[in-house]
Design a protein around this motif. Structure first.
Motif, PDB file in Angstrom:
ATOM      1  N   GLY A 179       2.541  -0.647   0.665  1.00 44.28           N
ATOM      2  CA  GLY A 179       3.858  -1.059   0.291  1.00 44.28           C
ATOM      3  C   GLY A 179       4.807  -0.763   1.257  1.00 44.28           C
ATOM      4  N   CYS A 180       4.694   0.053   2.361  1.00 45.15           N
ATOM      5  CA  CYS A 180       5.649   0.521   3.273  1.00 45.15           C
ATOM      6  C   CYS A 180       5.011   0.762   4.630  1.00 45.15           C
ATOM      7  N   ARG A 181       5.898   0.976   5.791  1.00 46.80           N
ATOM      8  CA  ARG A 181       5.281   1.326   7.059  1.00 46.80           C
ATOM      9  C   ARG A 181       5.236   2.827   7.116  1.00 46.80           C
ATOM     10  N   GLY A 241       5.219   8.799  -4.021  1.00 48.51           N
ATOM     11  CA  GLY A 241       5.604   9.263  -2.713  1.00 48.51           C
ATOM     12  C   GLY A 241       4.521   9.893  -1.901  1.00 48.51           C
ATOM     13  N   ILE A 242       4.943  10.992  -0.832  1.00 43.20           N
ATOM     14  CA  ILE A 242       4.139  11.438  -0.025  1.00 43.20           C
ATOM     15  C   ILE A 242       4.313  13.043  -0.365  1.00 43.20           C
ATOM     16  N   ALA A 243       3.080  13.576  -0.515  1.00 47.94           N
ATOM     17  CA  ALA A 243       2.852  14.890  -0.817  1.00 47.94           C
ATOM     18  C   ALA A 243       2.031  15.715   0.519  1.00 47.94           C
ATOM     19  N   LEU A 244       2.386  17.016   0.561  1.00 52.72           N
ATOM     20  CA  LEU A 244       1.638  17.931   1.432  1.00 52.72           C
ATOM     21  C   LEU A 244       0.350  18.297   0.827  1.00 52.72           C
ATOM     22  N   GLY A 245      -0.602  17.914   1.418  1.00 53.42           N
ATOM     23  CA  GLY A 245      -2.095  18.116   0.960  1.00 53.42           C
ATOM     24  C   GLY A 245      -2.624  19.448   1.510  1.00 53.42           C
ATOM     25  N   TRP A 246      -3.152  20.150   0.722  1.00 53.96           N
ATOM     26  CA  TRP A 246      -3.937  21.399   1.215  1.00 53.96           C
ATOM     27  C   TRP A 246      -5.342  20.964   1.523  1.00 53.96           C
ATOM     28  N   ASN A 247      -5.905  20.981   2.477  1.00 53.05           N
ATOM     29  CA  ASN A 247      -7.162  20.484   2.703  1.00 53.05           C
ATOM     30  C   ASN A 247      -8.371  20.608   1.824  1.00 53.05           C
TER      31      ASN A 247
END
Length: 309
Positions: A179-181, A241-247
């Motif tokens: 849905g976005c760039r 939204g966007i989250a910080l992912g811990w691998n």
């Protein structure tokens, strides 16, 4: 070869000697052993007669060990402690084994629970109890066998075994990406809703620290802040939204296609995952097996960093 029974004094007298030497008091030793002070005195006197040398110097209202007494009492203390620990370990093996594991909410829900069945298949007779909380678990007070922690590896209540480092990178759901760039730089991330939460762990990295590592210059729009890291990840999966992912924590969701990496930017921190075990005693077999199993699954998870804090 003579048996120990023929060469050693009575076990009762040796137990009495260890107690008196530890307390340096006939009266306190008698109280611990549940006998009279006179009975303790008779046991020590008989032992000294049998050995042929004095164990204590009787002073005014106190006693002190002679040199020979100190040597013998020290060996007895170490030997009785070893016997006590060995009996406890053997007794524990004959009972139903329960392994008590402490971990944070995020590590338990995102990493451990999806994999714990594999450990249970290897050790079907081991009962497992998980204590899950983000506030620190005291290994001594809470009687936890092992705890999984993130930090520098130095904690006062136990000794640490290194598991792995980790790396952080932005993640979002496929629906959000469609849905976005998607951003390509750290500055462009600031045009998006960033999902974050407040952690009590001083080593945990949030968006502020992560963006600073990549020199993001522009002020960002308000983030959506939640109570737990697991809520952040669930919100990202839902497309908020966007989250910080811990691998280590989002690896399964990435493989399942429920999350995807947003950019190639990633950050390795100085902290690492450790399994922490109590320093009070040796590990029981089920705890040893769990530590080895954790190490085999987590070793070398994180790849080379692009930035490091």
């Amino acid at each position: 070869m003579q048996g120990f029974r023929r060469r050693l004094p009575s076990l009762t007298s040796l137990v009495v000697l260890e107690a008196v030497a530890r307390h340096l008091s006939f009266t306190k030793a008698a109280g611990e052993l549940g006998v009279t002070q006179a009975a303790v005195s008779r046991q020590i006197h008989a032992l000294e007669q049998e050995l042929g040398f004095a164990l204590f110097r009787r002073l005014h209202r106190r006693v002190e060990l002679t040199e020979r007494g100190r040597i013998l009492a020290g060996v007895l203390s170490q030997s009785f402690s070893l016997i006590d620990q060995t009996i406890a370990n053997v007794r524990a093996q004959s009972e139903e084994d329960e392994l008590v594991i402490g971990a944070t909410v995020a590590f338990t829900q995102l990493w451990l629970l999806p994999r714990i069945s594999a450990f249970r298949r290897l050790h079907p007779s081991t009962k497992i109890r998980l204590i899950t909380q983000d506030t620190p678990i005291d290994l001594e007070r809470d009687m936890v066998d092992v705890a999984i922690r993130y930090g520098d590896g130095v904690w006062p209540d136990g000794r640490s075994v290194f598991l792995c480092e980790d790396e952080l990178f932005p993640v979002c759901s496929p629906s959000y990406a469609a849905g976005c760039r998607l951003p390509e730089t750290a500055d462009e991330l600031l045009d998006h809703t960033l999902l974050d939460y407040d952690s009590a762990n001083p080593g945990w990295i949030g968006w502020k620290e992560w963006l600073a590592a990549f020199s993001a210059a522009r002020p960002g729009r308000p983030v959506l802040r939640l109570s737990y890291y697991t809520d952040v990840i669930h919100a990202a999966v839902a497309g908020h939204g966007i989250a910080l992912g811990w691998n280590c924590l989002v690896e399964d969701l990435l493989q399942q296609g429920r999350l995807r990496r947003v950019t190639d930017l990633h950050l390795r921190t100085r902290g690492a995952y450790f399994v922490v075990v109590p320093s009070r005693e040796s590990l029981k077999p089920s705890a040893q097996a769990f530590v080895a199993w954790l190490g085999a699954h987590l070793e070398g998870k994180a790849a080379g960093p692009e930035r490091r804090l």
